[in-house]
Design an enzyme around this catalytic site. Sequence first.
Site, PDB file in Angstrom:
ATOM      1  N   GLY A   1       9.265  49.623  24.596  1.00  0.00           N
ATOM      2  CA  GLY A   1       9.370  47.997  24.498  1.00  0.00           C
ATOM      3  C   GLY A   1      10.302  47.825  23.478  1.00  0.00           C
TER       4      GLY A   1
ATOM      5  N   GLY B   1       7.018  48.925  19.201  1.00  0.00           N
ATOM      6  CA  GLY B   1       7.107  50.508  18.297  1.00  0.00           C
ATOM      7  C   GLY B   1       6.447  50.617  16.901  1.00  0.00           C
TER       8      GLY B   1
ATOM      9  CD  GLU C   1      13.034  53.363  26.587  1.00  0.00           C
ATOM     10  OE1 GLU C   1      14.086  53.043  26.011  1.00  0.00           O
ATOM     11  OE2 GLU C   1      13.284  53.229  27.929  1.00  0.00           O
TER      12      GLU C   1
ATOM     13  CB  CYS D   1      16.244  49.601  26.605  1.00  0.00           C
ATOM     14  SG  CYS D   1      15.933  50.857  27.784  1.00  0.00           S
TER      15      CYS D   1
END
Length: 508
Positions: free
Chosen positions: A242, A247, A264, A298
């Site tokens: 996300g 994170g 990630e 992403c």
Amino acid sequence: MTLHMKVGSAAADAAAVLGRLGVAETLWTGGCRPVRSPVTGEIIAHVHDTPAIGVAQAVDRAHAAFLNWRSVPAPRRGELVRLFGEELRAAKADLGALVTLEAGKVTSESLGEVQEMIDICDYAVGLSRQLFGLTIATERPDHRMMETWHPLGVVGIISAFNFPVAVWSWNAALALVCGDTCVWKPSEKTPLTALAVQALFERAVARFGDAPAGLSTVVIGGRDVGEALVDHPKVPLVSATGSTAMGRAVGPRLAGRFARALLELGGNNAAIVAPSADLDLALRGVAFAAMGTAGQRCTTLRRLFVHESLYDAFLPRLKAAYASVKVGDPREARTLVGPLIDRAGFDLMQQALSDARAAGGTITGGERVEVAEGADYVRPALVEMPAQAEVVRRETFAPILYVISYRDLEAAIALQNDVPQGLSSSIFTNDMREAELFISARGSDCGIANVNIGPSGAEIGGAFGGEKETGGGREAGSDSWRAYMRRATNTLNYGATLPLAQGVTFDV
Ligand code: UN1
């Protein structure tokens, strides 16, 4: 809600497809959490949030299942993943349709996402017979040193709206063959696809026969549900995909209890178009990477460095491609760009465009496209920038491609690396020296560095993830499986004496 004439109801489609996928109606009706389709803006379901106690129960069940599952031979564990892959093959069209309704992806990309799940299942089945450790030379006579890999425990999986099913599968397929069990918190924007995947998984479990209950569970809700999972002492690994902000919240909590984090996070991916590039190929590569998934991968291409000698030839072609893509209902075959996930995504895009304009950018596209009232469709934006301003260095999760011209390749590589994120990158060149420099130690600092393909659309066979604010985690192929296991170093003495390492003596 009144719908604009151009699109058909998403609610009716969702009800039909959920039924075919075997998701009980009680799971997606009557709950407090509305699920909105970005395709039409309609509310298509109301799911039930999992209370904090429910998260703890799911982890406890997964832990109990782990105590059994860890002793099942790995190839037999692989058999469950093989059966799950079969369920996915059979349900590919329906699950793809649900991804389109809930995440807004165009049909081809939704089917590609389900294919990515099938691929990782196949990979994991093979892996279930290839989990291996090393035998290492020892300095002591009549000793053997080796390492063994053991199942780790319950894996918490937190996934994002943009790959609502594939990212879970990269983690779960590997975790299951490694002897772990899973608790999955999908994005609160995409719980329906998670419920559908769970229904398919349960079909595979039923066919498998003797799997322990609770091997994989879905928990639904917002931040509190994620926190309950992240803080649970019986979860030794959390794999979270996300935003970098997410994170930053998850990483320190896990570090605080010495649990593993596999992160990630955001990307701010670049491509360089060098003088020797095949421009037809570069054009197609750039168009897919920048506009595909409506700029919400992403790995989406966000920054393009074009050599000054090509700039005037390449930019008009790129602009023409931007003007020609069909933006619209993602269920329609000719559509290439579907909706943004929601109004907040649209607002962030408009804010970035206004910041870019203030920093000297010249914008083509970026305007709202009226497809359905209450849904947020935009024409992808191309922004010619005089320099890599602050707005270019931040990730805006929308279809904006900043274009900057360059003269010297090393300077372009330095600019490419001069962002906080480090996920993916590419160079279009037919010059072998440039290609090798780009992927060398002095080249791209990203987890993914490609030549003559764009930065998005990676296959599952490679390790997927990146450096810096991208979080450092690696998922999917290569040796990513090791993150889901614990390593033990074993030294065995088969002699009759006890020589100590490093020549130490301790005679009693
Ligand atoms: C993501 O956007 O979180 O490489 C994952 C890609 C896909 C995965 C993207 N295979 O673009």
